[in-house]
Design an enzyme around this catalytic site. Structure first.
Site, PDB file in Angstrom:
ATOM      1  CE  LYS A  64      -9.581 -63.579 -86.478  1.00 27.40           C
ATOM      2  NZ  LYS A  64      -8.559 -62.710 -87.094  1.00 27.40           N
ATOM      3  CG  ASN A  65      -5.276 -64.685 -86.155  1.00 31.00           C
ATOM      4  OD1 ASN A  65      -6.176 -64.209 -86.859  1.00 31.00           O
ATOM      5  ND2 ASN A  65      -4.897 -64.136 -85.009  1.00 31.00           N
TER       6      ASN A  65
ATOM      7  CB  CYS B 126      -7.907 -51.526 -87.495  1.00 31.17           C
ATOM      8  SG  CYS B 126      -6.757 -52.395 -86.464  1.00 31.17           S
TER       9      CYS B 126
ATOM     10  NE  ARG C 104      -3.189 -54.739 -86.503  1.00 36.62           N
ATOM     11  CZ  ARG C 104      -4.103 -55.693 -86.535  1.00 36.62           C
ATOM     12  NH1 ARG C 104      -5.370 -55.392 -86.430  1.00 36.62           N
ATOM     13  NH2 ARG C 104      -3.760 -56.956 -86.656  1.00 36.62           N
TER      14      ARG C 104
ATOM     15  CG  ASP D 108      -5.367 -61.636 -80.997  1.00 38.65           C
ATOM     16  OD1 ASP D 108      -5.304 -60.396 -81.042  1.00 38.65           O
ATOM     17  OD2 ASP D 108      -5.125 -62.370 -81.981  1.00 38.65           O
TER      18      ASP D 108
ATOM     19  NE  ARG E 232     -12.885 -58.999 -88.345  1.00 38.78           N
ATOM     20  CZ  ARG E 232     -11.841 -58.521 -87.678  1.00 38.78           C
ATOM     21  NH1 ARG E 232     -11.964 -57.455 -86.923  1.00 38.78           N
ATOM     22  NH2 ARG E 232     -10.645 -59.093 -87.764  1.00 38.78           N
TER      23      ARG E 232
HETATM   24  C1  UD1 Z   1      -1.580 -60.845 -86.039  1.00 40.07           C
HETATM   25  C2  UD1 Z   1      -2.950 -61.384 -85.741  1.00 40.07           C
HETATM   26  C3  UD1 Z   1      -3.622 -60.573 -84.643  1.00 40.07           C
HETATM   27  C4  UD1 Z   1      -2.720 -60.507 -83.405  1.00 40.07           C
HETATM   28  C5  UD1 Z   1      -1.316 -60.045 -83.789  1.00 40.07           C
HETATM   29  C6  UD1 Z   1      -0.332 -60.112 -82.632  1.00 40.07           C
HETATM   30  C7  UD1 Z   1      -3.651 -62.315 -87.852  1.00 40.07           C
HETATM   31  C8  UD1 Z   1      -4.556 -62.250 -89.020  1.00 40.07           C
HETATM   32  N1  UD1 Z   1      -3.742 -61.350 -86.947  1.00 40.07           N
HETATM   33  O1  UD1 Z   1      -1.754 -59.504 -86.513  1.00 40.07           O
HETATM   34  O2  UD1 Z   1      -4.864 -61.191 -84.319  1.00 40.07           O
HETATM   35  O3  UD1 Z   1      -3.271 -59.615 -82.486  1.00 40.07           O
HETATM   36  O4  UD1 Z   1      -0.791 -60.863 -84.836  1.00 40.07           O
HETATM   37  O5  UD1 Z   1      -0.287 -61.380 -82.092  1.00 40.07           O
HETATM   38  O6  UD1 Z   1      -2.885 -63.249 -87.706  1.00 40.07           O
HETATM   39  N2  UD1 Z   1       4.175 -53.804 -86.662  1.00 40.07           N
HETATM   40  C9  UD1 Z   1       5.024 -52.843 -87.165  1.00 40.07           C
HETATM   41  N3  UD1 Z   1       5.405 -52.948 -88.470  1.00 40.07           N
HETATM   42  C10 UD1 Z   1       4.997 -53.970 -89.271  1.00 40.07           C
HETATM   43  C11 UD1 Z   1       4.151 -54.949 -88.746  1.00 40.07           C
HETATM   44  C12 UD1 Z   1       3.757 -54.854 -87.428  1.00 40.07           C
HETATM   45  O7  UD1 Z   1       5.400 -51.908 -86.471  1.00 40.07           O
HETATM   46  O8  UD1 Z   1       5.395 -54.000 -90.454  1.00 40.07           O
HETATM   47  C13 UD1 Z   1       3.728 -53.702 -85.257  1.00 40.07           C
HETATM   48  C14 UD1 Z   1       2.209 -53.544 -85.160  1.00 40.07           C
HETATM   49  O9  UD1 Z   1       1.809 -52.207 -85.301  1.00 40.07           O
HETATM   50  C15 UD1 Z   1       1.936 -54.081 -83.782  1.00 40.07           C
HETATM   51  C16 UD1 Z   1       2.985 -55.179 -83.635  1.00 40.07           C
HETATM   52  O10 UD1 Z   1       3.979 -54.929 -84.604  1.00 40.07           O
HETATM   53  O11 UD1 Z   1       2.153 -53.092 -82.824  1.00 40.07           O
HETATM   54  C17 UD1 Z   1       2.435 -56.587 -83.818  1.00 40.07           C
HETATM   55  O12 UD1 Z   1       1.876 -56.702 -85.110  1.00 40.07           O
HETATM   56  P1  UD1 Z   1       1.878 -58.062 -85.923  1.00 40.07           P
HETATM   57  O13 UD1 Z   1       2.575 -59.129 -85.140  1.00 40.07           O
HETATM   58  O14 UD1 Z   1       2.367 -57.783 -87.298  1.00 40.07           O
HETATM   59  O15 UD1 Z   1       0.337 -58.386 -85.966  1.00 40.07           O
HETATM   60  P2  UD1 Z   1      -0.561 -58.742 -87.211  1.00 40.07           P
HETATM   61  O16 UD1 Z   1       0.163 -59.709 -88.112  1.00 40.07           O
HETATM   62  O17 UD1 Z   1      -1.112 -57.503 -87.821  1.00 40.07           O
END
Ligand code: UD1
Length: 413
Positions: free
Chosen positions: A21-22, A114, A119, A302, A394
């Site tokens: 999915k990711n 969420c 996030r 995850d 999902r």
């Molecule tokens: C992706 C995955 C999700 C997984 C996560 C971490 C998808 C669709 N989703 O989510 O299933 O749990 O990686 O492996 O691929 N953060 C910031 N600023 C930003 C972006 C992120 O502070 O601009 C923080 C987030 O709040 C969180 C951490 O970084 O605490 C990790 O987030 P991130 O790696 O970006 O996860 P996602 O891409 O949202």
């Protein structure tokens, strides 16, 4: 929606894992980088894929589904996906990078928080700004504008998966070379880079801390098959071990599962790796362990909820520290309803192992929390009802059918 799980049923047999999915979500977003025909194979029938497909359609892309493949034709005629779609999945924000690169002007609703935390998207925006975009906010939307994107050095304060992907997509069509430093290392990042390269992109170093993206003028037609879903695989591995059964999990890349495999072995489960399959069985008692979630190749956040559901029946106390998201223990309150003994102190949970769990009526608060409740339900005494089970759909294709083929007794109500 609800599902009912009859407990204390050991799982035996084979289960095949679908595409990640990711990986698929960013790959579909990256499909906006060209107008030429692109075909993506082995598409699972899951809600998140349905939503991102609708987002692409809303932007003007024509999409045909042939059996398990999606064929995408034509280009973009909008730079503003509707809020009703964007708000359904955070990954919709991944269209921002490709839209910025193609249209020079994009407006996407701020994804918002969420169940697993606030996030933020500051790192995505910092990356776009470094490429030359001007970012403003209006009515809850993020607006990014740039006549031309220019390659640059971008250092991420945290190796965010989504920021790495969004910046990689924008930089793929920028003028000059971009370096993403402290980039995320997840296998899904490598898959996205491979997809972009299959369209004629020039991305190197994906899977390492520094990713180099040489911008190209145009990307072209492709056919691509994404990697298998390591989190779906891990969930079946945990279910096999939790129920004390033996399951062969097929269509996997064992390398992507190392952190889960290592921890399972530490608990006393047996894990036998093949080329593209893995066998998990457990006969002995579960030994307590310490787990800390980390970016890849560390233990995946995850899989935290599912592993916790397993550790509830360990012979002693386990410790689980969540370091990636600030609020990812929503499943704990539900597990307590089943008689688990868990204490949370900040980002750490202490799980006091016990012999039995008791069935209860519980609620899935998010996708992986739902999967954890399913695992708990499979081991509990009696029949557990999981409310809001649509969260599970999902990200897991045919999960009820797959578990039932392994001998579980699960029904949708
Ligand atoms: C992706 C995955 C999700 C997984 C996560 C971490 C998808 C669709 N989703 O989510 O299933 O749990 O990686 O492996 O691929 N953060 C910031 N600023 C930003 C972006 C992120 O502070 O601009 C923080 C987030 O709040 C969180 C951490 O970084 O605490 C990790 O987030 P991130 O790696 O970006 O996860 P996602 O891409 O949202």
């Amino acid at each position: 929606m609800e599902i009912q799980v009859q407990g204390q049923t050991p799982l035996y047999g084979r289960v095949e894992v679908g595409s990640s999915k990711n990986a698929i979500l960013p790959i579909l977003a990256a499909s906006l980088l060209t107008d030429e025909p692109r075909k993506i194979n082995r598409i699972p029938n899951i809600k998140d894929v349905e939503v991102i497909t609708e987002v692409l359609s809303s932007l003007g892309v024509n999409i045909d589904q042939f059996s398990r493949s999606l064929e995408l034709f034509g280009g973009i005629n909008s730079n503003h996906p509707p809020y009703e779609l964007v708000r359904q999945i955070r990954a919709s924000f991944l269209v921002m990078g490709p839209l910025l690169a193609r249209r020079g002007n994009v407006r996407v609703a701020l994804p918002g928080g969420c169940a697993i935390g606030t996030r933020p998207i500051d790192l995505h925006l910092k990356g776009f700004e470094a490429l030359g975009a001007k970012i403003t906010m209006s009515g809850g939307d993020v607006i990014a504008k740039a006549n031309i994107l220019h390659g640059n050095h971008i250092y991420l304060d945290f190796p965010s998966v989504g920021a790495t992907e969004n910046i990689m997509m924008a930089a793929a069509l920028a003028q000059g070379t971009t370096y993403i430093e402290n980039a995320a290392l997840e296998p899904e990042i490598v898959d996205l880079a491979n997809y972009i390269n299959s369209m004629g992109g020039k991305v190197t170093g994906a899977g390492c801390n520094v990713i180099k993206i040489e911008g190209v003028k145009k990307l072209t037609s492709t056919e691509y098959t994404p990697i298998p879903d390591r989190i779906e695989a891990g969930t079946y591995m945990l279910a096999a071990a939790a129920t004390g059964g033996e399951v062969i999990i097929e269509n996997i890349i064992p390398e992507h599962l190392k952190a889960i495999t290592a921890k399972l072995i530490e608990t006393g489960a047996e894990v036998i790796e093949g080329d593209n399959q893995i066998i998990v069985r457990r006969e002995k008692e579960i030994k307590p362990v310490y787990i800390k979630t980390l970016p890849y190749p560390g233990f995946p956040t995850d899989m935290q909820a599912q592993f916790m559901a397993y550790l509830i029946r360990a012979n002693g106390s386990s410790i689980v520290t969540e370091s990636v998201f600030e609020n990812r223990f929503m499943h704990v309150a539900e597990l307590l309803r089943m008689g688990a003994k868990i204490k949370i102190e900040g980002r750490t949970a202490v799980i006091r192992g016990q012999k039995n769990l008791t069935a209860a009526r519980v609620k899935a608060t998010d996708l992986r929390a739902g999967a954890a409740l399913l695992i708990a339900g499979l081991t509990a005494r009696g029949s557990t009802t999981i409310m809001n089970s649509e969260h599970i759909d999902r990200g897991y294709e045919g999960i009820v059918e797959k578990f039932n083929n392994l001998g579980a007794k699960i029904s949708r109500i």
